[in-house]
Design an enzyme around this catalytic site. Structure first.
Site, mmCIF file in Angstrom:
data_model
loop_
_atom_site.group_PDB
_atom_site.id
_atom_site.type_symbol
_atom_site.label_atom_id
_atom_site.label_comp_id
_atom_site.label_asym_id
_atom_site.label_seq_id
_atom_site.Cartn_x
_atom_site.Cartn_y
_atom_site.Cartn_z
ATOM 1 N N CYS A 80 9.613 23.232 22.485
ATOM 2 C CA CYS A 80 9.281 24.400 23.306
ATOM 3 C C CYS A 80 9.025 23.979 24.753
ATOM 4 O O CYS A 80 9.935 23.522 25.433
ATOM 5 C CB CYS A 80 8.105 25.155 22.679
ATOM 6 S SG CYS A 80 7.855 26.767 23.423
ATOM 7 N N HIS A 132 9.450 25.985 17.080
ATOM 8 C CA HIS A 132 8.393 25.085 16.586
ATOM 9 C C HIS A 132 8.667 24.664 15.140
ATOM 10 O O HIS A 132 8.322 25.398 14.217
ATOM 11 C CB HIS A 132 7.037 25.792 16.672
ATOM 12 C CG HIS A 132 6.562 25.992 18.069
ATOM 13 N ND1 HIS A 132 5.777 25.070 18.724
ATOM 14 C CD2 HIS A 132 6.794 26.990 18.953
ATOM 15 C CE1 HIS A 132 5.531 25.495 19.954
ATOM 16 N NE2 HIS A 132 6.134 26.658 20.117
ATOM 17 N N GLU A 151 7.130 22.591 13.467
ATOM 18 C CA GLU A 151 5.888 22.188 12.789
ATOM 19 C C GLU A 151 5.185 23.333 12.068
ATOM 20 O O GLU A 151 4.322 23.100 11.235
ATOM 21 C CB GLU A 151 4.926 21.529 13.793
ATOM 22 C CG GLU A 151 4.316 22.434 14.859
ATOM 23 C CD GLU A 151 5.226 22.658 16.085
ATOM 24 O OE1 GLU A 151 6.442 22.389 15.976
ATOM 25 O OE2 GLU A 151 4.728 23.125 17.117
ATOM 26 N N SER A 203 -25.488 10.354 6.731
ATOM 27 C CA SER A 203 -26.085 11.689 6.739
ATOM 28 C C SER A 203 -25.984 12.322 5.360
ATOM 29 O O SER A 203 -26.623 13.327 5.092
ATOM 30 C CB SER A 203 -25.342 12.566 7.747
ATOM 31 O OG SER A 203 -24.032 12.823 7.263
ATOM 32 N N GLY A 204 -25.147 11.744 4.496
ATOM 33 C CA GLY A 204 -24.930 12.360 3.185
ATOM 34 C C GLY A 204 -23.665 13.199 3.170
ATOM 35 O O GLY A 204 -23.217 13.636 2.124
ATOM 36 N N GLY A 205 -23.075 13.423 4.347
ATOM 37 C CA GLY A 205 -21.816 14.173 4.416
ATOM 38 C C GLY A 205 -20.641 13.293 3.995
ATOM 39 O O GLY A 205 -20.798 12.090 3.780
ATOM 40 N N VAL A 206 -19.465 13.929 3.898
ATOM 41 C CA VAL A 206 -18.282 13.202 3.425
ATOM 42 C C VAL A 206 -17.954 12.017 4.336
ATOM 43 O O VAL A 206 -17.684 10.911 3.861
ATOM 44 C CB VAL A 206 -17.036 14.139 3.417
ATOM 45 C CG1 VAL A 206 -15.827 13.419 2.857
ATOM 46 C CG2 VAL A 206 -17.315 15.394 2.647
ATOM 47 N N ASP A 207 -17.990 12.244 5.650
ATOM 48 C CA ASP A 207 -17.499 11.215 6.570
ATOM 49 C C ASP A 207 -18.317 9.935 6.482
ATOM 50 O O ASP A 207 -17.769 8.847 6.324
ATOM 51 C CB ASP A 207 -17.507 11.725 8.022
ATOM 52 C CG ASP A 207 -16.748 13.017 8.178
ATOM 53 O OD1 ASP A 207 -16.023 13.374 7.227
ATOM 54 O OD2 ASP A 207 -16.878 13.676 9.220
#
Ligand code: XMP
Length: 536
Positions: free
Chosen positions: A86, A180, A182, A234-238
């Site tokens: 584009c 596009h 994508e 922190s206990g989060g996924v990351d």
């Protein structure tokens, strides 16, 4: 590892281009469209460059790439393959001597494209056109068009409205698409991108989890040596997956995991985090119990910004104190669960090149700044998107429970208790929230998916309001609790989850029967925007 570089001119779909190419098995990196393409961006791994779209016009504010992009050669001596999408195609056209003008009407949506020259003799163009059907439905969104192709280019595909849709250079490995590929509305989009990445650039499929883990292990070992590594969890996924990666690559004795229980955590959160980390082989888990400190600092505070600031400041104070208490040698490295998307400004490339750093609990921490300056930060997930992190976590044996978890904000329940925060209120909210989440994990949607997995984020909010009700024959004066459940891609926008009404009614009954302080339950039906996901 072969790499495709994407110049981001600000399109909302730049991230999507990167994802599609990665899903094809080739690693991608995004840099701002006007970035100086110097040594540390351009290296021998780069096999091709994609120019993204843009909301701007090449005749207006649209950004201009480093002009060297048109003279690069690859490590193998060939010209660098380029694909303009584009605005990207219009940019190449304008920069290389063609002409771009406004259309009388913006073209938006599904549009047919016909490939023109099926007898194309040039082998490179043929290789590229292998990814296309003779005619297909593409998706366009543009206000400008090419009125004269740049010298050396020819039109090999035309849109149903008569404008050039696919352009190819006669000699060089340079191509352009007005549509596009994508977006999912584009038929065969993956095969078009695949034709560029494999047939033109000659990339090998080397981006997969096994390979990534191998490379990660080697690089973590090299970076850390025998030095201790401290990761704030922190206990989060990351942060959990970052912990798993460190424990896998390094000697577990070397890895220190620090977690702060601020008293603003969900029910059983701290115990769950400890169990998950122990299962991963963690030897040094430092759990800092600091509920009292947080609750006394928050006493009497009702203003949301003041509450957030209090939590952020205290977090830093305790973090510094506790890290000092560990008495790690100066050479220790600090690890963070920063994702690729935390490091780039998604979809806004131009002019917003700031490296957005996610520090633990989103506070600009002096400790992190100092370690970064000293070059002692390790970010094992900095090449990954969120769903890739989940996949990595599964490969590393992280508990499925931790991987499926909904996001939880750094300031914890504080964003969900309106007004003053007390221990009693935290306890009420914890109980009600746990029931809500337990129900979502038990119940299935009409599509036979657990509600918890169909919902992006769900939680309860305790309001500083009480209302009248009856319990038995008695009047009851109970708190009002709100439930929130949203669907979202990335938390930037959100829609309300459309529960079946019986689910909401049954969940409400269970909460009011089990948590005696709650007298009334409401469901938050606000999307984002205009509302935010959290209430404070
Ligand atoms: P909002 O409320 O801004 O939330 O619509 C978007 C997403 O971000 C999370 N959130 C936070 N996460 N620290 C965090 O780590 C914070 O201060 C914070 N505030 C909001 C929120 O839970 C949602 O997923």
């Amino acid at each position: 590892m072969d790499k495709i570089l994407i110049l981001d001119f600000g399109s909302q779909t730049t991230q999507l281009i990167a994802r599609r190419v990665r899903d094809l098995g080739v690693y991608t990196e995004i840099v701002p469209g006007d970035a100086e393409l110097t040594g540390n961006i351009i290296n021998s791994d780069i096999k091709g460059i994609i120019f993204s779209g843009s909301p701007e016009s090449v005749n207006g504010e649209g950004a201009i790439p480093d002009k060297n992009v048109y003279t690069f050669t690859r490590a193998d001596g060939g010209a660098m393959p380029l694909l303009g999408i584009c605005y990207g195609l219009q940019r190449m056209t304008q920069d290389l001597g063609g002409k771009v003008e406004s259309l009388p009407h913006v073209e938006y949506g599904r549009i047919g494209v016909k490939i023109k020259d099926q007898q194309e003799k040039k082998s490179l163009i043929q290789k590229f056109l292998k990814g296309f059907r003779d005619s297909f439905t593409a998706w366009m969104s543009h206000g400008d068009t090419l009125t004269k192709l740049a010298p050396g280019f020819k039109e090999v595909g035309t849109s149903a409205t008569g404008y050039p849709a696919v352009a190819a250079h006669d000699e060089k490995p340079w191509f352009g698409l007005q549509f596009h590929p994508e977006v999912t509305h584009c038929e065969n989009g993956d095969s078009i991108l695949g034709a560029f990445v494999f047939n033109v650039c000659g990339c090998e499929k080397s981006w997969n989890m096994e390979h990534y883990i191998e490379e990660l292990n080697t690089s973590l070992k090299e970076r850390a040596g025998n030095n201790p590594v401290l990761l704030l969890i922190s206990g989060g996924v990351d942060s959990t997956v970052a912990g798993a990666a460190l424990l896998k690559a390094l000697d577990p004795e070397q890895v220190h995991l620090m977690y702060m229980d601020t008293g603003l955590m969900r029910k059983n959160e701290t115990e769950n985090v400890k169990t998950i980390l122990s299962k991963l082989g963690a030897k040094n888990i430092h759990v800092i119990m600091c509920e009292e400190e947080f609750l006394s600092a928050l006493k009497g505070k009702t203003d949301p910004e003041e509450k957030r600031k209090t939590i952020g400041d205290l977090f830093i104070t305790i973090q510094e104190r506790e890290v000092a208490r560990l008495k790690l040698p100066d050479s220790y490295l600090l690890a963070q669960g920063t994702l690729y998307t935390d490091l780039i400004e998604s979809g806004k490339g131009i002019g917003k090149k700031a490296r957005v750093i996610k520090s633990h609990h989103n506070v600009g921490s002096p400790l992190v700044d100092a370690k970064r300056k000293a070059g002692k930060i390790i970010e094992p997930l900095d090449k990954l998107y969120k769903d890739e992190v989940r996949r990595l976590g599964r490969f590393l044996g992280v508990d499925e429970e931790a991987i499926r978890r909904h996001p939880f904000p750094g300031p914890g329940l504080a964003t969900r208790i309106l007004g003053e925060i007390t221990k009693a209120q935290c306890d009420i909210l914890r109980e009600a929230d746990a029931i809500f989440i337990e129900e979502l994990k038990k119940r299935k949607s009409p599509r036979e998916v657990y509600l918890y997995d169909e919902i992006w984020q769900a939680f309860a909010i305790l309001l500083p309001l009480r209302s009248v009700g009856v319990a038995g024959d008695e009047r009851k004066y109970g708190y009002v609790l709100a439930l929130r459940a949203i669907i979202s891609e990335d938390g930037m926008t959100a829609d309300v989850y459309p529960f079946e009404s019986h689910d909401l009614l049954e969940i409400s009954t269970r909460i009011t029967n089990s948590v005696k302080e709650v007298g009334r339950v409401t469901y938050d039906i606000s999307s984002k925007p205009p509302a935010t996901i959290e209430w404070e």
